[in-house]
Design a protein around this motif. Structure first.
Motif, PDB file in Angstrom:
ATOM      1  N   ALA A   1       0.838  -1.207   0.000  1.00 55.50           N
ATOM      2  CA  ALA A   1       0.000   0.000   0.000  1.00 55.50           C
ATOM      3  C   ALA A   1       0.872   1.256   0.000  1.00 55.50           C
ATOM      4  CB  ALA A   1      -0.928  -0.003   1.212  1.00 55.50           C
ATOM      5  N   GLU A   2       1.972   1.203   0.756  1.00 55.61           N
ATOM      6  CA  GLU A   2       2.897   2.337   0.792  1.00 55.61           C
ATOM      7  C   GLU A   2       3.589   2.514  -0.558  1.00 55.61           C
ATOM      8  OE1 GLU A   2       7.021   3.579   3.150  1.00 55.61           O
ATOM      9  OE2 GLU A   2       5.694   2.059   4.001  1.00 55.61           O
ATOM     10  N   LEU A   3       4.005   1.386  -1.153  1.00 60.46           N
ATOM     11  CA  LEU A   3       4.645   1.461  -2.467  1.00 60.46           C
ATOM     12  C   LEU A   3       3.684   2.021  -3.515  1.00 60.46           C
ATOM     13  CD1 LEU A   3       6.515  -1.985  -2.546  1.00 60.46           C
ATOM     14  CD2 LEU A   3       7.583   0.275  -2.488  1.00 60.46           C
ATOM     15  N   ALA A   4       2.453   1.516  -3.517  1.00 67.25           N
ATOM     16  CA  ALA A   4       1.470   1.966  -4.506  1.00 67.25           C
ATOM     17  C   ALA A   4       1.182   3.450  -4.356  1.00 67.25           C
ATOM     18  CB  ALA A   4       0.186   1.151  -4.381  1.00 67.25           C
ATOM     19  N   ALA A   5       1.141   3.939  -3.113  1.00 65.62           N
ATOM     20  CA  ALA A   5       0.918   5.372  -2.894  1.00 65.62           C
ATOM     21  C   ALA A   5       2.058   6.191  -3.491  1.00 65.62           C
ATOM     22  CB  ALA A   5       0.771   5.656  -1.402  1.00 65.62           C
ATOM     23  N   GLY A   6       3.288   5.687  -3.356  1.00 64.21           N
ATOM     24  CA  GLY A   6       4.435   6.389  -3.935  1.00 64.21           C
ATOM     25  C   GLY A   6       4.400   6.390  -5.452  1.00 64.21           C
ATOM     26  N   TRP A   7       4.094   5.238  -6.051  1.00 60.64           N
ATOM     27  CA  TRP A   7       4.013   5.163  -7.510  1.00 60.64           C
ATOM     28  C   TRP A   7       2.891   6.062  -8.030  1.00 60.64           C
ATOM     29  CZ3 TRP A   7       3.812  -0.862  -6.997  1.00 60.64           C
ATOM     30  CH2 TRP A   7       5.073  -1.326  -6.585  1.00 60.64           C
ATOM     31  N   THR A   8       1.785   6.102  -7.289  1.00 60.25           N
ATOM     32  CA  THR A   8       0.659   6.945  -7.683  1.00 60.25           C
ATOM     33  C   THR A   8       1.057   8.416  -7.688  1.00 60.25           C
ATOM     34  OG1 THR A   8      -0.933   5.340  -6.808  1.00 60.25           O
ATOM     35  CG2 THR A   8      -1.713   7.597  -7.099  1.00 60.25           C
ATOM     36  N   ALA A   9       1.835   8.818  -6.692  1.00 59.76           N
ATOM     37  CA  ALA A   9       2.273  10.213  -6.614  1.00 59.76           C
ATOM     38  C   ALA A   9       3.148  10.584  -7.811  1.00 59.76           C
ATOM     39  CB  ALA A   9       3.030  10.445  -5.309  1.00 59.76           C
ATOM     40  N   VAL A  10       4.037   9.671  -8.226  1.00 56.71           N
ATOM     41  CA  VAL A  10       4.878   9.929  -9.396  1.00 56.71           C
ATOM     42  C   VAL A  10       4.017  10.089 -10.641  1.00 56.71           C
ATOM     43  CG1 VAL A  10       6.680   8.983 -10.892  1.00 56.71           C
ATOM     44  CG2 VAL A  10       6.876   8.760  -8.409  1.00 56.71           C
TER      45      VAL A  10
END
Length: 505
Positions: free
Chosen positions: A303-312
């Motif tokens: 979930a943390e990784l996906a949030a980061g990728w989403t921000a990019v």
């Protein structure tokens, strides 16, 4: 005069016949194999001419396919023809040599005949399950043009590499309203600028879901309905823009049918490849960037990784809107300069791209509407959305992630404008992209709407929402959406009707 690219003639030869999922040479190969199989069951006077005719069709068809590229689906047909020839040719050769013809007893020939029939039948069944996709004809008033651009953001370092001088680069495909091209002009290659790039992308997508690349070898053969670099439509009309982010490991062209339909109705669609996130991105200089986003298997960590990728991705979307504004202002000579209405802009995405679209809309108020195509809303739900939002989803079942609906409801209700959720009966997760056009029609994979209805429903619902919220056309949005499924809405502080945005530029 436009020069025809290499492979233009091959594109015609390998174009599939609607409803058959086979090209003309493949149909002839199939008919020749069937004729060879049944020849030995015909009356003696008919066996020789039918066998000769079958060979006269089979051999040239096989040679043509050998030149333009033999699909794996035709290998069983060729094998069946080889088995049939073992029964059909020896009697003819013996008779031609003046020797008495010998035919195997029916009970000896029956297993071979059944095996041959099974092999031949496997060909069209496999072609139906894994076809060369045939894109629907856009229904709007405009023809569609397309081209690919590459832009680098000098202000953003590339976070996926350790090079401090590396800057974030995105590859963007544009679909736009165009003048009608003359008959015979080649249509755009699907999945890439060239067939080589299309094969690279197709193999990467197949590898990402654990499929052997040969299963979808028909996909890079496909041509869409757009024409590369077609002249922009006459009339001086300015086109609202729609930015699109693909699903996790997805690519810019994964929603080509959707993009072409929107462009035919007067929108400029810009779809992004997100380097190191998309399965593969081929840059203008030929470099190939593979995905670097890998899930860990731990729910909280992912979930943390996906949030980061989403921000990019959200930052990529904002950057591309800025570049479209500069393009429209004519900073460099371009046929689209002065034709883009970037003051009326929407952002959309599928799956992870839907989450990115929601984040981009929260962070960038230049976007006037947002569309989430069956995407889980990763990342923060604050600040509140201030734009009309539409979420298209499949039906919620016992197998749906229990966190999905509460999370989506929170994202939509935390909005000062009106949000809509359209539940599309019979949809699967891949219904909301081009998957139904070339994947087996298995309900758990692509839903039950079918190859024709899937792209029609998704594009029509999207257009109904965009025409009301971006163009400000009169009508009840929820009522228009009900033609495509079940609608729920949450009225924001602005009430149930949202006026069209005032152009900004």
């Amino acid at each position: 005069m436009r020069r025809r690219g290499p492979g233009a003639e091959h594109g015609r030869v390998t174009e599939t016949i609607p409803g058959l999922f086979l090209s003309l040479p493949e149909v002839l190969l199939l008919l020749g194999a069937v004729a060879l199989l049944v020849a030995r069951r015909l009356p003696p006077a008919a066996r020789r001419p039918v066998t000769v005719a079958a060979g006269a069709v089979l051999v040239p068809s096989a040679l043509v396919l050998g030149v333009v590229g033999l699909r794996w689906q035709m290998l069983p047909v060729l094998s069946g023809a080889a088995v049939a020839s073992a029964f059909a040719l020896p009697p003819l050769l013996r008779r031609g040599a003046g020797r008495p013809a010998w035919r195997a007893r029916w009970w000896l020939a029956l297993p071979g005949s059944l095996a041959c029939a099974g092999l031949i039948a496997t060909g069209p069944v496999a072609a139906w399950a894994f076809p060369v996709p045939v894109f629907p004809e856009p229904t709007g008033a405009f023809a569609v043009g397309t081209r690919v651009v590459q832009w680098t953001d000098p202000q953003r370092p590339e976070g996926f590499t350790a090079d401090p001088d590396d800057r974030r680069t995105v590859v963007v495909q544009l679909w736009y309203p165009a003048r009608k091209s003359p008959a015979g002009v080649p249509r755009a290659q699907y999945l890439g600028r060239t067939e080589g790039e299309a094969r690279t992308v197709s193999e990467a997508l197949a590898d990402g879901v654990g499929l052997p690349g040969f299963l979808v070898d028909g996909v890079p053969r496909a041509r869409s309905r757009a024409v590369v670099d077609a002249p922009v439509a006459d009339g001086g009309e300015r086109f609202p823009v729609v930015l699109f982010s693909p699903g996790s490991s997805g690519v810019r062209s994964q929603n080509t049918a959707w993009a072409e339909e929107l462009a035919s109705h007067g929108y400029l669609v810009a779809a992004l490849d997100h380097p190191y996130d998309s399965s593969v991105v081929v840059l203008a200089d030929g470099r190939t960037i593979r995905t670097a986003t890998v899930s860990s298997g731990d729910r909280d960590k992912d979930a943390e990784l996906a949030a980061g990728w989403t921000a990019v991705r959200a930052a990529d979307l904002g950057f591309v809107l800025s570049r479209l504004e500069r393009l429209d202002h004519g900073e460099t000579p371009d046929a689209l300069a002065g034709r883009l209405d970037t003051g009326r802009a929407a952002v959309a995405g599928h799956s992870l791209g839907g989450a990115a679209a929601l984040q981009a809309a929260r962070q960038d108020r230049r976007f006037d509407a947002v569309i989430d195509l069956d995407g889980y809303p990763h990342g923060p739900t604050a600040p509140a959305l201030e734009q009309p939002a539409l979420a298209l989803t499949q039906e919620i079942t016992a197998g749906t992630d229990p966190r999905y609906l509460p999370r989506l409801t929170e994202a939509l209700e935390n909005n000062t404008a009106t949000s809509y959720r359209l539940t599309v009966p019979g949809a699967g997760h891949l219904t909301f992209m081009d998957g139904p056009l070339y994947l087996p029609p298995v309900p758990s994979i692509v839903g039950t709407l079918g190859r024709t209805e899937s792209p029609r429903v998704v594009a029509a619902a999207t257009l109904a929402f965009l025409d009301a919220t971006v163009r400000g056309r009169p009508g009840d949005v929820a009522d228009a959406l009900r033609a495509y499924g079940t609608v729920s809405s949450s009225a924001g502080a602005r009430g149930t009707a949202t006026p069209a945005p005032e152009p900004r530029g």
